[in-house]
Write an enzyme that holds these catalytic residues in place. Structure first.
Site, short mmCIF file in Angstrom:
data_model
loop_
_atom_site.label_atom_id
_atom_site.label_comp_id
_atom_site.label_asym_id
_atom_site.label_seq_id
_atom_site.Cartn_x
_atom_site.Cartn_y
_atom_site.Cartn_z
N TYR A 56 96.08 152.57 38.73
CA TYR A 56 95.78 152.72 37.30
C TYR A 56 97.02 152.53 36.44
O TYR A 56 96.91 152.09 35.29
CB TYR A 56 95.10 154.07 37.04
CG TYR A 56 93.65 154.04 37.45
CD1 TYR A 56 92.69 153.36 36.69
CD2 TYR A 56 93.22 154.63 38.64
CE1 TYR A 56 91.36 153.30 37.07
CE2 TYR A 56 91.90 154.57 39.04
CZ TYR A 56 90.98 153.91 38.26
OH TYR A 56 89.66 153.83 38.65
N ARG A 59 97.21 148.94 35.72
CA ARG A 59 96.24 148.56 34.69
C ARG A 59 96.73 148.98 33.30
O ARG A 59 96.48 148.28 32.31
CB ARG A 59 94.89 149.21 34.98
CG ARG A 59 94.23 148.70 36.27
CD ARG A 59 92.76 149.02 36.30
NE ARG A 59 92.07 148.29 35.25
CZ ARG A 59 90.89 148.66 34.72
NH1 ARG A 59 90.31 149.77 35.14
NH2 ARG A 59 90.31 147.95 33.78
N GLN A 89 81.67 151.53 27.57
CA GLN A 89 81.89 151.71 29.00
C GLN A 89 83.34 151.41 29.37
O GLN A 89 83.76 151.69 30.49
CB GLN A 89 80.96 150.80 29.79
CG GLN A 89 79.48 151.06 29.58
CD GLN A 89 78.63 150.03 30.28
OE1 GLN A 89 78.76 149.82 31.49
NE2 GLN A 89 77.75 149.36 29.54
N VAL A 91 87.43 151.51 29.48
CA VAL A 91 88.43 152.59 29.49
C VAL A 91 89.67 152.21 28.68
O VAL A 91 90.60 153.02 28.56
CB VAL A 91 88.82 152.97 30.94
CG1 VAL A 91 87.62 153.52 31.68
CG2 VAL A 91 89.43 151.79 31.70
N ASP A 92 89.71 151.00 28.13
CA ASP A 92 90.85 150.61 27.30
C ASP A 92 90.75 151.26 25.92
O ASP A 92 89.73 151.88 25.57
CB ASP A 92 90.94 149.08 27.19
CG ASP A 92 89.72 148.46 26.52
OD1 ASP A 92 89.44 148.79 25.36
OD2 ASP A 92 89.02 147.64 27.17
N HIS A 107 83.20 156.19 30.39
CA HIS A 107 83.81 156.14 31.72
C HIS A 107 85.28 156.58 31.72
O HIS A 107 86.00 156.31 32.67
CB HIS A 107 83.68 154.73 32.30
CG HIS A 107 82.24 154.34 32.52
ND1 HIS A 107 81.82 153.03 32.60
CD2 HIS A 107 81.12 155.09 32.66
CE1 HIS A 107 80.52 152.99 32.79
NE2 HIS A 107 80.07 154.24 32.83
N GLY A 175 78.38 142.56 25.33
CA GLY A 175 79.21 142.29 26.50
C GLY A 175 78.94 143.16 27.70
O GLY A 175 79.88 143.58 28.38
N THR A 176 77.69 143.43 27.98
CA THR A 176 77.36 144.23 29.15
C THR A 176 76.16 143.63 29.87
O THR A 176 75.29 143.03 29.25
CB THR A 176 77.07 145.70 28.79
OG1 THR A 176 76.57 146.39 29.93
CG2 THR A 176 76.06 145.80 27.67
N SER A 177 76.14 143.81 31.17
CA SER A 177 75.08 143.25 32.00
C SER A 177 73.81 144.07 31.96
O SER A 177 72.78 143.68 32.53
CB SER A 177 75.56 143.17 33.46
OG SER A 177 75.83 144.47 33.96
#
Length: 239
Positions: A56, A59, A89, A91-92, A107, A175-177
């Protein structure tokens, strides 16, 4: 309008991909370099916290090089005409850096760590912590962990997210599935009849929601279209 309409936005990895944030599920994504359960699960952290902290921290260094893109900025601009709530969703911190004031992270948050023994004790990291080794202990001496919702853990903010969605006058997914639950289920809590928009270049099926307007574009381009639509909505509802 006497009161601003409530605009609720649910965002996923697609909105940050255009800022260069590598997503776990993309080809060449980070999970291909590490077995997912080693670096993103409660069990993995218990077995090898040093590996997880290093993962992490890498990241975080990547995030510091990234900048909010046009989609992030467009959402912040909409606060002039709407009460905007972003449920992400991701984490940035790109929504916050773009200027969005009401951001709920489902998240977790990459730039934060929290006490292993006291979940309410949370610290925000700065660049000094990232230049050397990851911060494995807090300023109070507690052993720390990433402030991330790992696999095998519940999503603590989901109930709050549901409440926000139920208040929406307009609901947007970007931008999500629509495959990662419980976040994917938020659309089920919209009030009947409100406008719902879905921005994604490769959208999931919305067969169960025939009233959803799909904008089949990347986030930045799709937000330009949505902004025009929402400005027309504002003009129509002015009193």
């Amino acid at each position: 309008m006497k009161n601003k309409p409530i605009l609720v936005i649910s965002t996923g990895a697609g909105i940050s991909a255009e800022s260069g944030i590598t997503t776990f599920r993309d080809a060449g994504g980070l999970w291909e370099n590490y077995p997912v359960m080693q670096v993103a699960s409660a069990q993995g952290f218990a077995q090898n916290p040093e590996l997880v902290h290093n993962f992490y921290n890498k990241r975080r260094k990547e995030l510091l090089k990234a900048e909010p893109n046009g989609a992030h900025k467009a959402l912040a601009e909409l606060e002039k005409d709407f009460d905007v709530y972003v449920i992400t969703q991701n984490v940035d911190d790109l929504h916050e850096r773009a200027g969005s004031k009401n951001v709920l992270h489902l998240h977790g948050e990459l730039m934060k760590i929290r006490s292993v023994s006291n979940p309410d004790y949370i610290e925000t990291l700065d660049t000094d912590h990232l230049e050397t080794t990851p911060a494995t202990r807090g300023r109070n001496g507690d052993p720390m962990r990433p402030h991330i919702v790992f696999f095998q853990e519940p999503v603590p903010n989901i109930e709050k997210a549901v409440e926000i969605v139920m208040s929406a006058d307009i609901f947007v997914v970007i931008g999500t599935s629509l495959a990662v639950y419980p976040a994917a289920g938020l659309i089920e809590y919209t009030r009947p009849g409100i406008p719902v928009f879905y921005i994604d270049p490769n959208p999931a099926s919305t067969a169960g929601h025939p009233d959803v307007t799909v904008i089949r574009k990347k986030a930045t381009e799709g937000m330009r279209d949505l902004t025009e639509i929402l400005h027309a909505y504002v003009e129509k509802h002015k009193k």
